[in-house]
Design a protein around this motif. Structure first.
Motif, mmCIF file in Angstrom:
data_model
loop_
_atom_site.group_PDB
_atom_site.id
_atom_site.type_symbol
_atom_site.label_atom_id
_atom_site.label_comp_id
_atom_site.label_asym_id
_atom_site.label_seq_id
_atom_site.Cartn_x
_atom_site.Cartn_y
_atom_site.Cartn_z
ATOM 1 N N MET A 1 29.457 -6.532 35.712
ATOM 2 C CA MET A 1 30.599 -6.315 35.987
ATOM 3 C C MET A 1 31.261 -7.646 36.994
ATOM 4 S SD MET A 1 33.112 -4.210 35.075
ATOM 5 C CE MET A 1 34.739 -3.938 35.405
ATOM 6 N N ASP A 2 32.287 -8.476 36.336
ATOM 7 C CA ASP A 2 32.724 -9.467 37.204
ATOM 8 C C ASP A 2 33.969 -9.084 37.886
ATOM 9 O OD1 ASP A 2 31.767 -11.771 37.797
ATOM 10 O OD2 ASP A 2 31.861 -12.814 35.832
ATOM 11 N N ILE A 3 34.051 -9.815 38.768
ATOM 12 C CA ILE A 3 35.387 -9.586 39.662
ATOM 13 C C ILE A 3 36.700 -9.681 39.068
ATOM 14 C CG2 ILE A 3 35.705 -11.982 40.586
ATOM 15 C CD1 ILE A 3 35.894 -10.642 43.395
ATOM 16 N N LYS A 4 37.788 -8.561 39.451
ATOM 17 C CA LYS A 4 38.861 -8.784 38.809
ATOM 18 C C LYS A 4 39.914 -9.350 39.959
ATOM 19 C CE LYS A 4 38.115 -5.997 35.569
ATOM 20 N NZ LYS A 4 37.826 -6.642 34.091
ATOM 21 N N ASP A 32 33.245 -16.371 40.304
ATOM 22 C CA ASP A 32 32.635 -15.391 39.538
ATOM 23 C C ASP A 32 31.021 -15.284 39.503
ATOM 24 O OD1 ASP A 32 31.564 -16.837 37.380
ATOM 25 O OD2 ASP A 32 33.368 -16.283 35.932
ATOM 26 N N THR A 33 30.259 -14.335 39.146
ATOM 27 C CA THR A 33 28.860 -14.454 39.191
ATOM 28 C C THR A 33 28.077 -15.829 38.250
ATOM 29 O OG1 THR A 33 28.521 -12.859 37.195
ATOM 30 C CG2 THR A 33 28.552 -12.143 39.498
ATOM 31 N N SER A 34 29.108 -16.059 37.422
ATOM 32 C CA SER A 34 28.524 -17.406 36.892
ATOM 33 C C SER A 34 28.922 -18.945 37.452
ATOM 34 C CB SER A 34 28.882 -17.545 35.380
ATOM 35 O OG SER A 34 28.571 -16.284 34.723
ATOM 36 N N GLY A 35 29.569 -18.695 38.518
ATOM 37 C CA GLY A 35 30.186 -19.684 39.149
ATOM 38 C C GLY A 35 31.301 -20.255 38.822
ATOM 39 N N SER A 61 25.130 -20.379 46.794
ATOM 40 C CA SER A 61 24.778 -18.811 46.916
ATOM 41 C C SER A 61 24.422 -18.364 45.598
ATOM 42 C CB SER A 61 25.870 -18.322 47.632
ATOM 43 O OG SER A 61 25.394 -16.764 47.986
ATOM 44 N N MET A 62 25.741 -18.600 44.390
ATOM 45 C CA MET A 62 25.404 -17.831 43.327
ATOM 46 C C MET A 62 24.267 -18.535 42.464
ATOM 47 S SD MET A 62 25.945 -19.243 39.963
ATOM 48 C CE MET A 62 26.715 -20.697 40.167
ATOM 49 N N LEU A 63 24.105 -19.956 42.716
ATOM 50 C CA LEU A 63 22.983 -20.563 41.760
ATOM 51 C C LEU A 63 21.496 -20.052 42.288
ATOM 52 C CD1 LEU A 63 23.969 -24.324 41.877
ATOM 53 C CD2 LEU A 63 23.687 -22.926 40.113
ATOM 54 N N PHE A 64 21.382 -19.626 43.333
ATOM 55 C CA PHE A 64 20.010 -18.916 43.636
ATOM 56 C C PHE A 64 20.105 -17.405 44.165
ATOM 57 C CE2 PHE A 64 19.734 -23.601 44.186
ATOM 58 C CZ PHE A 64 18.531 -23.955 43.402
ATOM 59 N N ASP C 32 24.528 -19.867 27.415
ATOM 60 C CA ASP C 32 25.087 -18.320 27.535
ATOM 61 C C ASP C 32 26.396 -18.279 27.840
ATOM 62 O OD1 ASP C 32 25.969 -18.981 30.519
ATOM 63 O OD2 ASP C 32 24.281 -18.456 31.172
ATOM 64 N N THR C 33 26.805 -17.164 27.781
ATOM 65 C CA THR C 33 28.279 -16.917 27.594
ATOM 66 C C THR C 33 29.356 -17.439 28.769
ATOM 67 O OG1 THR C 33 28.179 -14.501 28.530
ATOM 68 C CG2 THR C 33 28.226 -14.928 26.201
ATOM 69 N N SER C 34 28.671 -17.749 29.866
ATOM 70 C CA SER C 34 29.383 -18.560 30.772
ATOM 71 C C SER C 34 29.169 -20.358 30.856
ATOM 72 C CB SER C 34 28.637 -18.322 32.256
ATOM 73 O OG SER C 34 28.932 -16.749 32.469
ATOM 74 N N GLY C 35 28.163 -20.571 29.753
ATOM 75 C CA GLY C 35 28.174 -21.969 29.825
ATOM 76 C C GLY C 35 26.882 -22.797 30.190
ATOM 77 N N HIS C 36 25.995 -21.827 30.972
ATOM 78 C CA HIS C 36 24.932 -22.361 31.392
ATOM 79 C C HIS C 36 23.668 -22.625 30.249
ATOM 80 C CE1 HIS C 36 26.306 -21.955 35.604
ATOM 81 N NE2 HIS C 36 26.681 -20.875 35.246
ATOM 82 N N LEU C 37 23.000 -23.699 30.437
ATOM 83 C CA LEU C 37 22.059 -23.976 29.389
ATOM 84 C C LEU C 37 20.830 -22.764 29.274
ATOM 85 C CD1 LEU C 37 21.300 -26.089 27.116
ATOM 86 C CD2 LEU C 37 19.675 -27.024 29.027
ATOM 87 N N LYS C 38 20.631 -22.419 27.968
ATOM 88 C CA LYS C 38 19.784 -21.485 27.953
ATOM 89 C C LYS C 38 18.442 -21.983 27.181
ATOM 90 C CE LYS C 38 17.816 -17.073 27.911
ATOM 91 N NZ LYS C 38 17.370 -16.726 29.174
ATOM 92 N N ALA C 39 18.812 -22.792 26.006
ATOM 93 C CA ALA C 39 17.621 -23.402 25.176
ATOM 94 C C ALA C 39 18.185 -24.598 24.552
ATOM 95 C CB ALA C 39 17.147 -22.297 24.505
ATOM 96 N N PHE C 40 17.149 -25.480 24.169
ATOM 97 C CA PHE C 40 17.658 -26.868 23.297
ATOM 98 C C PHE C 40 16.521 -27.240 22.720
ATOM 99 C CE2 PHE C 40 17.625 -31.254 23.260
ATOM 100 C CZ PHE C 40 19.160 -31.494 22.860
ATOM 101 N N LEU C 41 16.911 -27.954 21.461
ATOM 102 C CA LEU C 41 15.853 -28.868 20.870
ATOM 103 C C LEU C 41 16.554 -29.973 20.031
ATOM 104 C CD1 LEU C 41 13.094 -29.030 19.671
ATOM 105 C CD2 LEU C 41 13.818 -27.810 17.446
ATOM 106 N N ARG C 42 15.697 -31.204 20.427
ATOM 107 C CA ARG C 42 16.099 -32.041 19.557
ATOM 108 C C ARG C 42 15.046 -32.417 18.620
ATOM 109 N NH1 ARG C 42 14.525 -37.891 20.987
ATOM 110 N NH2 ARG C 42 14.325 -37.079 23.169
ATOM 111 N N MET C 43 15.462 -32.418 17.285
ATOM 112 C CA MET C 43 14.680 -32.399 16.115
ATOM 113 C C MET C 43 13.966 -33.860 15.978
ATOM 114 S SD MET C 43 16.261 -29.880 13.332
ATOM 115 C CE MET C 43 15.177 -30.088 12.159
ATOM 116 N N ASP C 44 12.837 -33.916 15.366
ATOM 117 C CA ASP C 44 12.288 -35.369 15.216
ATOM 118 C C ASP C 44 13.517 -36.188 14.873
ATOM 119 O OD1 ASP C 44 10.165 -34.270 16.716
ATOM 120 O OD2 ASP C 44 9.106 -33.922 14.772
#
Lengths: 130, 130, 130, 130
Positions: A1-4, A32-35, A61-64, C32-44
């Protein structure tokens, strides 16, 4: 739940009241919780240089997922974590950044800068419980 | 005379009310007359990509002391102003950025993003008269 | 519900298989839905310059919750949105970025670059349904 | 000989298994021998702030062809190397970055962040032998 938006303004208002009690002109950031920025206020006469510090404390604080000063313990060069302070665009590891909770759940992160670190901590704490 | 925190929140509240009337989820930025962040609100469900656009519209308006879309006329590549769009960290030259006035005097700049440029213009206008 | 590591690898594997069918060497980003990197692959043999393009397509799609080419329509200078392309650190508005869904819900964003925009679109689509 | 995509996933899988044994949620970066991103995984619940630290450890190891903590010895401010930590976009000089070898030859660099530096070292080591 993110802040309103209404919660974000409530957090800023609580922090602002506490700052006024302490005679501090503070910058107050709500992420928000994602920064991502949700709300911000620079109180009248607050330092311009504290805008970015407030942003940095909330981000750190958010990142960690811990208080900014807790991250700061990892940044102490005596621990040999050379360069960690420069990661993620720059960390800010002293008092004034912490989680904002509603009904016991983290909904945002607050960052405060403008007074002493101890004052900023008290101001942020005032805004951290919705 | 630079904008006060109570005025900044007043401007954001007026813009927010107009946005709600239009059914738009907007990001609303208030910069002082020097371009430093004074206050900000991201309304619930507003696009994350519009945070930076709102910031950019207010900055662009402040930098040239005219509406953001008026600056945009200078950015049209047909005018041969190659690269101007990249100056000052990136200009944003379409509707939604303008001066905020109190008693006829410019005290701040507002930037709005989240709806169409025309909607953003109407929302910013609502916040531009204190 | 944000994407899990096993889902992220599943999306990358599906996209990679499709790329191999098409004879394309692709870069594949999962945010992820907030834009933080979750996974990546550079194919050969994939282009190095396409690393950042794949990142940008996924980011652009996330920031506005629509396909990257749909954001691109707003970036067309004929629409007068001067400077929008430079916001949020730079938008990438052509085919290859879209939402990743699991059970009909958006759990991430995928960005693909390495082939033509149409090929990238087909590869991203292959990774977009878990 | 630069790392292949199948090798990169193999390195990430080995590191992930070790992290799960240790109960650590890690970010794992694989860079080629020139420092370009080859593959990445953020394990579920890993710190967001550790994405950039993992990237930085692998980059630091690559830039000087030694473990990240070995570079860290040069970064100690007691050595008078003022500002070295800010070079190349920011160095990260503690445990978790090292070369990845196949048949005794360096084919990539791995960076791990999420646990303690000692845990990150063990996880990176698990992914460093193909």
């Amino acid at each position: 739940m993110d802040i309103k938006q209404t919660q974000a303004f409530s957090a800023i208002n609580k922090a602002t009241e506490k700052a006024q009690q302490l005679g501090v002109n503070a910058n107050i950031t709500i992420l928000d919780t994602s920064g991502h920025l949700k709300a911000f206020l620079r109180m009248d006469d607050a330092f311009l240089g504290s805008i970015d510090i407030a942003m940095g404390k909330a981000k750190t604080s958010m990142l960690f997922r811990m208080n900014s000063e807790a991250v700061g313990e990892f940044l102490n060069p005596e621990n040999g974590t050379y360069g960690m302070t420069n990661t993620s665009g720059g960390l800010v590891g002293f008092k004034g950044g912490m989680a904002v909770k509603a009904a016991g759940e983290i909904v945002a992160y607050i960052g405060v800068s403008g007074g002493s670190p101890d004052q900023d901590f008290v101001i942020a704490t005032a805004g951290s419980e919705l």
